[in-house]
Write an enzyme that holds these catalytic residues in place. Structure first.
Site, PDB file in Angstrom:
ATOM      1  N   THR A 148      17.052  33.522 -12.632  1.00 38.91           N
ATOM      2  CA  THR A 148      15.881  33.342 -13.048  1.00 38.91           C
ATOM      3  C   THR A 148      16.308  33.111 -14.859  1.00 38.91           C
ATOM      4  OG1 THR A 148      13.595  34.043 -13.761  1.00 38.91           O
ATOM      5  CG2 THR A 148      15.447  35.674 -12.770  1.00 38.91           C
ATOM      6  N   ASP A 149      15.346  32.954 -15.738  1.00 37.14           N
ATOM      7  CA  ASP A 149      15.511  33.052 -17.182  1.00 37.14           C
ATOM      8  C   ASP A 149      14.955  34.410 -17.539  1.00 37.14           C
ATOM      9  OD1 ASP A 149      12.813  32.726 -16.917  1.00 37.14           O
ATOM     10  OD2 ASP A 149      12.914  31.068 -18.281  1.00 37.14           O
ATOM     11  N   GLU A 150      14.399  35.075 -16.479  1.00 34.36           N
ATOM     12  CA  GLU A 150      13.646  36.478 -17.083  1.00 34.36           C
ATOM     13  C   GLU A 150      14.720  37.331 -17.157  1.00 34.36           C
ATOM     14  OE1 GLU A 150      10.097  37.251 -14.736  1.00 34.36           O
ATOM     15  OE2 GLU A 150       9.684  35.049 -14.282  1.00 34.36           O
ATOM     16  N   TYR A 208      11.537  43.175 -11.226  1.00 40.54           N
ATOM     17  CA  TYR A 208      12.085  41.712 -10.712  1.00 40.54           C
ATOM     18  C   TYR A 208      13.351  41.353 -11.383  1.00 40.54           C
ATOM     19  CZ  TYR A 208      12.289  36.863 -10.287  1.00 40.54           C
ATOM     20  OH  TYR A 208      13.062  35.606  -9.968  1.00 40.54           O
ATOM     21  N   LYS A 219      17.234  40.926 -10.491  1.00 37.11           N
ATOM     22  CA  LYS A 219      18.015  39.539 -10.586  1.00 37.11           C
ATOM     23  C   LYS A 219      19.352  39.747 -11.642  1.00 37.11           C
ATOM     24  CE  LYS A 219      17.197  36.013  -8.845  1.00 37.11           C
ATOM     25  NZ  LYS A 219      17.387  35.601  -7.546  1.00 37.11           N
TER      26      LYS A 219
HETATM   27  P1  NAD Z   1       9.745  32.920  -2.507  1.00 38.66           P
HETATM   28  O1  NAD Z   1       9.207  34.115  -2.877  1.00 38.66           O
HETATM   29  O2  NAD Z   1       8.882  31.829  -2.560  1.00 38.66           O
HETATM   30  O3  NAD Z   1      10.746  32.895  -1.410  1.00 38.66           O
HETATM   31  C1  NAD Z   1      11.731  33.666  -1.130  1.00 38.66           C
HETATM   32  C2  NAD Z   1      12.373  33.510   0.228  1.00 38.66           C
HETATM   33  O4  NAD Z   1      13.380  34.528   0.381  1.00 38.66           O
HETATM   34  C3  NAD Z   1      11.199  33.499   1.173  1.00 38.66           C
HETATM   35  O5  NAD Z   1      11.371  32.656   2.289  1.00 38.66           O
HETATM   36  C4  NAD Z   1      11.546  35.091   1.966  1.00 38.66           C
HETATM   37  O6  NAD Z   1      11.195  34.961   3.200  1.00 38.66           O
HETATM   38  C5  NAD Z   1      13.034  35.053   1.645  1.00 38.66           C
HETATM   39  N1  NAD Z   1      13.567  36.499   1.820  1.00 38.66           N
HETATM   40  C6  NAD Z   1      13.131  37.500   1.027  1.00 38.66           C
HETATM   41  N2  NAD Z   1      13.603  38.725   1.508  1.00 38.66           N
HETATM   42  C7  NAD Z   1      14.570  38.190   2.229  1.00 38.66           C
HETATM   43  C8  NAD Z   1      15.772  38.855   2.801  1.00 38.66           C
HETATM   44  N3  NAD Z   1      15.798  40.163   2.760  1.00 38.66           N
HETATM   45  N4  NAD Z   1      16.641  38.245   3.712  1.00 38.66           N
HETATM   46  C9  NAD Z   1      16.406  36.956   4.055  1.00 38.66           C
HETATM   47  N5  NAD Z   1      15.515  36.340   3.456  1.00 38.66           N
HETATM   48  C10 NAD Z   1      14.439  36.958   2.517  1.00 38.66           C
HETATM   49  O7  NAD Z   1      10.664  32.388  -3.807  1.00 38.66           O
HETATM   50  P2  NAD Z   1      10.813  31.156  -4.764  1.00 38.66           P
HETATM   51  O8  NAD Z   1       9.978  31.049  -5.871  1.00 38.66           O
HETATM   52  O9  NAD Z   1      11.167  30.101  -3.758  1.00 38.66           O
HETATM   53  O10 NAD Z   1      12.378  31.499  -5.522  1.00 38.66           O
HETATM   54  C11 NAD Z   1      13.567  31.299  -4.770  1.00 38.66           C
HETATM   55  C12 NAD Z   1      14.603  31.885  -5.783  1.00 38.66           C
HETATM   56  O11 NAD Z   1      14.706  31.319  -7.033  1.00 38.66           O
HETATM   57  C13 NAD Z   1      14.869  33.302  -6.110  1.00 38.66           C
HETATM   58  O12 NAD Z   1      16.040  33.881  -6.044  1.00 38.66           O
HETATM   59  C14 NAD Z   1      14.098  33.326  -7.461  1.00 38.66           C
HETATM   60  O13 NAD Z   1      14.577  34.761  -8.279  1.00 38.66           O
HETATM   61  C15 NAD Z   1      14.690  32.278  -7.961  1.00 38.66           C
HETATM   62  N6  NAD Z   1      13.867  31.687  -9.179  1.00 38.66           N
HETATM   63  C16 NAD Z   1      12.604  31.545  -8.987  1.00 38.66           C
HETATM   64  C17 NAD Z   1      11.552  30.887 -10.052  1.00 38.66           C
HETATM   65  C18 NAD Z   1      10.215  30.522  -9.767  1.00 38.66           C
HETATM   66  O14 NAD Z   1       9.579  30.086 -10.874  1.00 38.66           O
HETATM   67  N7  NAD Z   1       9.720  30.612  -8.516  1.00 38.66           N
HETATM   68  C19 NAD Z   1      12.334  30.314 -11.218  1.00 38.66           C
HETATM   69  C20 NAD Z   1      13.827  30.563 -11.343  1.00 38.66           C
HETATM   70  C21 NAD Z   1      14.427  31.086 -10.410  1.00 38.66           C
HETATM   71  P1  TYD Z   2       3.827  34.157 -12.758  1.00 39.96           P
HETATM   72  O1  TYD Z   2       3.454  33.169 -12.001  1.00 39.96           O
HETATM   73  O2  TYD Z   2       3.711  35.482 -12.020  1.00 39.96           O
HETATM   74  O3  TYD Z   2       5.321  34.087 -13.174  1.00 39.96           O
HETATM   75  P2  TYD Z   2       6.160  35.123 -14.174  1.00 39.96           P
HETATM   76  O4  TYD Z   2       5.449  36.156 -14.459  1.00 39.96           O
HETATM   77  O5  TYD Z   2       7.495  35.172 -13.352  1.00 39.96           O
HETATM   78  O6  TYD Z   2       6.496  34.247 -15.238  1.00 39.96           O
HETATM   79  O7  TYD Z   2       2.875  34.268 -14.149  1.00 39.96           O
HETATM   80  C1  TYD Z   2       3.050  33.369 -15.123  1.00 39.96           C
HETATM   81  C2  TYD Z   2       2.463  33.879 -16.239  1.00 39.96           C
HETATM   82  O8  TYD Z   2       0.973  34.056 -15.965  1.00 39.96           O
HETATM   83  C3  TYD Z   2       2.671  35.365 -16.635  1.00 39.96           C
HETATM   84  O9  TYD Z   2       2.537  35.128 -18.148  1.00 39.96           O
HETATM   85  C4  TYD Z   2       1.585  36.327 -16.242  1.00 39.96           C
HETATM   86  C5  TYD Z   2       0.332  35.083 -16.144  1.00 39.96           C
HETATM   87  N1  TYD Z   2      -0.625  35.518 -14.931  1.00 39.96           N
HETATM   88  C6  TYD Z   2      -1.892  35.609 -15.254  1.00 39.96           C
HETATM   89  O10 TYD Z   2      -2.305  35.625 -16.477  1.00 39.96           O
HETATM   90  N2  TYD Z   2      -2.994  35.999 -14.279  1.00 39.96           N
HETATM   91  C7  TYD Z   2      -2.303  35.925 -12.960  1.00 39.96           C
HETATM   92  O11 TYD Z   2      -3.220  36.179 -12.131  1.00 39.96           O
HETATM   93  C8  TYD Z   2      -0.844  35.705 -12.572  1.00 39.96           C
HETATM   94  C9  TYD Z   2      -0.540  35.762 -11.382  1.00 39.96           C
HETATM   95  C10 TYD Z   2      -0.054  35.645 -13.783  1.00 39.96           C
END
Ligand code: NAD
Ligand code: TYD
Length: 349
Positions: free
Chosen positions: A131-133, A156, A160
């Site tokens: 992630t960019d975070e 988080y 990461k």
């Molecule tokens: P998500 O929470 O929707 O899915 C995570 C998956 O991992 C689930 O299916 C869960 O069951 C599985 N999991 C969790 N713990 C586990 C364990 N101990 N063993 C095996 N499986 C396990 O997450 P997502 O949003 O799809 O993100 C996927 C990846 O992409 C993550 O690594 C996240 O850091 C990265 N990412 C997400 C975003 C975003 O905006 N969602 C952006 C950039 C990077």
């Molecule tokens: P989120 O989807 O949790 O992603 P991330 O924190 O990983 O960027 O949140 C996106 C943005 O929205 C973040 O600035 C937090 C804000 N947010 C709210 O204002 N209300 C909410 O209920 C949630 C879940 C997020």
């Protein structure tokens, strides 16, 4: 025949990656390894579960013996590692789960890959999706590049960042053929409704308050999940070993503007008298809330020819339509434990 392991394939981004690889590469055997936490849902993969090149393994990446056993049994050629605890607010409530899965789990996979690949690293790939975070927060100007120092602010992002460092260290120390990408906020179908966009859509649907943290002026760079999946495919096949690529949508929105936009789209679709904007409720800010994320993705654009292909407007509308028609999916994922989490997260805000 290549054997590819995708971890976290039952989650949001993982399910799109699994679907893409199973459909586009029938010559690959795709193994989806997932613990099926609250965020993992095999319903996300109903349409491909009977394909002959798709296999599911239920396992926890924190279990190191199991990871060695599975890697020895299947001898994967490539790994796309997406399994993670992924929600910032949950990491504030319970950081340890993030350390176990994101840090220990990642190192377990690195060790298992190192062991089975020790004699032959040719054509092997360990691709870590991040992630960019990890870069922390930007002020009003500037962008994260691959050179930006890591300054994670939430449990988080700290977990990461740590996993990214281990992946890079295994390249430097053991020559493990790794690749890393750091992507901005994704949205699209199958995203668990704890993240902003699906939570807002779900709450509008149920006429519930729309919680906006602080003043709603925090900025995120939103990317449609299918554009992320295309980038993942490119990096997996063409990215350079040992390299990091940033992926972003060049699509910055303050939270409040984004929520207002979703309200307007849904007003039209639901044809209600009361505008959804009336549901907007400003609540206590998130602890350590990063102000702004924005990605400079020129490296992946110039070196691998990637660019986002979906317009934000169309992708957002497509996403809203998917949530409106996926009544049963929403019902299933928001019953039970979701209610408890929601209560814990929002009742005292
Ligand atoms: P998500 O929470 O929707 O899915 C995570 C998956 O991992 C689930 O299916 C869960 O069951 C599985 N999991 C969790 N713990 C586990 C364990 N101990 N063993 C095996 N499986 C396990 O997450 P997502 O949003 O799809 O993100 C996927 C990846 O992409 C993550 O690594 C996240 O850091 C990265 N990412 C997400 C975003 C975003 O905006 N969602 C952006 C950039 C990077
Ligand atoms: P989120 O989807 O949790 O992603 P991330 O924190 O990983 O960027 O949140 C996106 C943005 O929205 C973040 O600035 C937090 C804000 N947010 C709210 O204002 N209300 C909410 O209920 C949630 C879940 C997020």
């Amino acid at each position: 025949m290549k054997k590819i392991l995708i971890t976290g394939g039952a989650g949001f981004i993982g399910s799109h990656v699994v679907r893409h690889f199973v459909n586009k590469y029938p010559e690959y055997e795709i193994y989806n390894l997932d613990k099926l936490t609250y965020a993992g849902n095999l319903e996300n993969l109903k349409d491909i579960e009977n394909k002959s090149n798709y296999h599911f393994i239920k396992a926890d990446i924190v279990d190191s013996d199991k990871m060695f056993e599975i890697f020895e049994k299947y001898c994967f050629d490539g790994v796309l590692h997406l399994a993670a605890e992924s929600h910032v607010d949950r990491s504030i409530l319970d950081p340890m789960a993030f350390i176990y899965t994101n840090v220990v789990g990642t190192v377990n996979l690195l060790n298992a890959a190192r062991k089975i690949w020790e004699d032959d690293l040719e054509d092997k790939v360990f691709y870590h999706i991040s992630t960019d975070e990890v870069y922390g927060s930007l002020g009003e100007t500037g962008y994260f590049t691959e050179e930006t120092p890591y300054r994670p602010n939430s449990p988080y992002s700290a977990s990461k960042a740590s996993s990214d460092h281990f992946v890079r260290a295994y390249y430097k120390t053991y020559n493990l053929p790794v690749k890393i990408t750091n992507c901005s906020n994704n949205f699209g179908p199958y995203q668990f409704p704890e993240k902003l966009i699906p939570l807002i859509i779900n709450n509008i649907k149920h006429n519930k308050p729309l919680p906006i943290y602080g003043k709603g002026l925090n900025i995120r760079d939103w990317l449609f999940v299918e554009d992320h999946v295309k980038a993942i495919d490119l990096v997996f096949h063409k990215g350079k070993r040992g390299e990091t690529y940033n992926i972003g949508g060049s699509n910055e929105w303050t939270n409040i503007d984004l929520v207002r936009k979703i309200c307007k789209i849904m007003d039209k679709k639901l044809n209600r008298e009361e505008p959804a904007e009336n549901l907007i409720t400003f609540v206590k800010d998130r602890a350590g809330h990063d102000l702004r994320y924005a990605i400079d993705s020129s490296k992946i654009q110039n070196e691998l020819g990637w660019k986002p292909e979906h317009s934000f407007e169309e992708a957002l509308e497509k996403t809203i339509d998917w949530y409106l028609k996926s009544e049963e999916w929403l019902e299933n994922v928001t019953s039970g434990n979701y209610q408890k989490y929601y209560e814990l997260q929002y009742s005292k805000r």
